[in-house]
Design an enzyme around this catalytic site. Structure first.
Site, short mmCIF file in Angstrom:
data_model
loop_
_atom_site.label_atom_id
_atom_site.label_comp_id
_atom_site.label_asym_id
_atom_site.label_seq_id
_atom_site.Cartn_x
_atom_site.Cartn_y
_atom_site.Cartn_z
N LYS A 178 0.78 -1.20 -0.07
CA LYS A 178 0.08 0.17 0.09
C LYS A 178 1.14 1.12 0.03
CE LYS A 178 -4.16 2.17 2.11
NZ LYS A 178 -4.81 2.10 0.97
N GLY A 192 6.66 0.75 5.30
CA GLY A 192 7.55 -0.32 4.75
C GLY A 192 7.62 0.03 3.45
N CYS A 193 6.36 0.30 2.77
CA CYS A 193 6.31 0.59 1.38
C CYS A 193 7.08 1.92 1.00
CB CYS A 193 4.86 0.70 0.72
SG CYS A 193 4.04 -1.04 1.12
N THR A 194 7.04 2.89 1.76
CA THR A 194 7.65 4.19 1.53
C THR A 194 9.14 3.86 1.65
OG1 THR A 194 5.87 5.38 2.58
CG2 THR A 194 8.07 6.54 2.54
N ALA A 203 10.08 2.06 -1.68
CA ALA A 203 9.95 3.02 -3.04
C ALA A 203 11.21 3.81 -3.03
CB ALA A 203 8.82 3.53 -2.97
#
Length: 237
Positions: A122, A127-129, A132
């Site tokens: 998401k 974690g995704c930030t 990326a």
């Protein structure tokens, strides 16, 4: 001795004979009844043993057996094997999906080049930030190794653009709201959080060769250091 007294003396003998016959009859019936009961027990046990096992009670043993996605989700742990499994050496599934900034991204756009696809759960979550941002920081290194990098999640295009702008991300971000690409690449499966099971994106990265075949697969990715590991694999490809 008179006839009357003779008759009286024979009654006990007749009673004894009757009792003996009754006992014999009962004794004769007992083995038959036992045999009948035994035959019934054997027949019942044979019938129970021959009853076919239900597939749903048998855990998959691997070896390429086909099991529907719902069954997999029920029998696997967390995170589970996704609904579709691809392997290294397979031809990468085609895709054509909208991206941040407008337009679409297709697999054929990268023909003859290495391609890194990182699937994240998401946009704008911790974690995704980090993931990326790490791929963005190494984007020039990936480019020098002859590879393009693309991020994919089920977020809307608008959410991807907001994510990009907030963190100054330079890698293209694909929106797969229908989960078609996520399922094709095996990045959609059962997950668990605080004892609750649900379907979602399993953090996955795929490295594709210039010939369109999958070179490396990373499943259940741990974010820290992952982008560097993928870059090293890309350089060695």
């Amino acid at each position: 001795m008179s006839k009357k007294s003779h008759k009286k003396s024979t009654k006990p003998s007749n009673l004894a004979q009757t009792a003996a016959k009754s006992a014999k009859a009962k004794a004769g019936k007992t083995p038959k009844a036992a045999a009948k009961t035994l035959r019934g027990t054997v027949a019942a046990s044979q019938q129970a043993a021959s009853k076919p096992l239900k597939l749903s009670t048998i855990a998959p043993s691997g070896g390429g057996a086909k099991v529907n996605a719902k069954a997999k989700a029920t029998t696997m742990g967390s995170p589970t094997a996704p609904s579709t499994m691809i392997a290294e050496g397979d031809t990468a599934p085609n895709f054509s999906l909208p991206r941040d900034g407008g337009g679409r991204v297709c697999l054929r756009d990268f023909g003859g080049k290495k391609l890194v696809l990182f699937f994240y759960p998401k946009a704008d979550t911790p974690g995704c930030t980090r993931e990326a941002i790490a791929f963005t920081a190494l984007s020039d290194e990936f480019s020098r190794s002859g590879a393009a990098v693309v991020g994919i999640s089920a977020d809307t295009v608008k959410a991807q653009e907001k994510f990009r702008d907030k963190h100054n991300l330079s890698v293209p971000l694909i929106s797969d709201e229908t989960h078609e690409m996520l399922e094709a690449y095996g990045a959609w499966g059962e997950k668990s959080m605080y004892g609750r099971k649900f379907m979602g994106i399993v953090r996955t990265t795929v490295l594709i060769r210039p010939d369109g075949r999958i070179a490396r697969l990373w499943r259940n990715v741990k974010v820290d250091g992952h982008a560097d590991e993928v870059l090293a694999a890309t350089r060695n490809l």
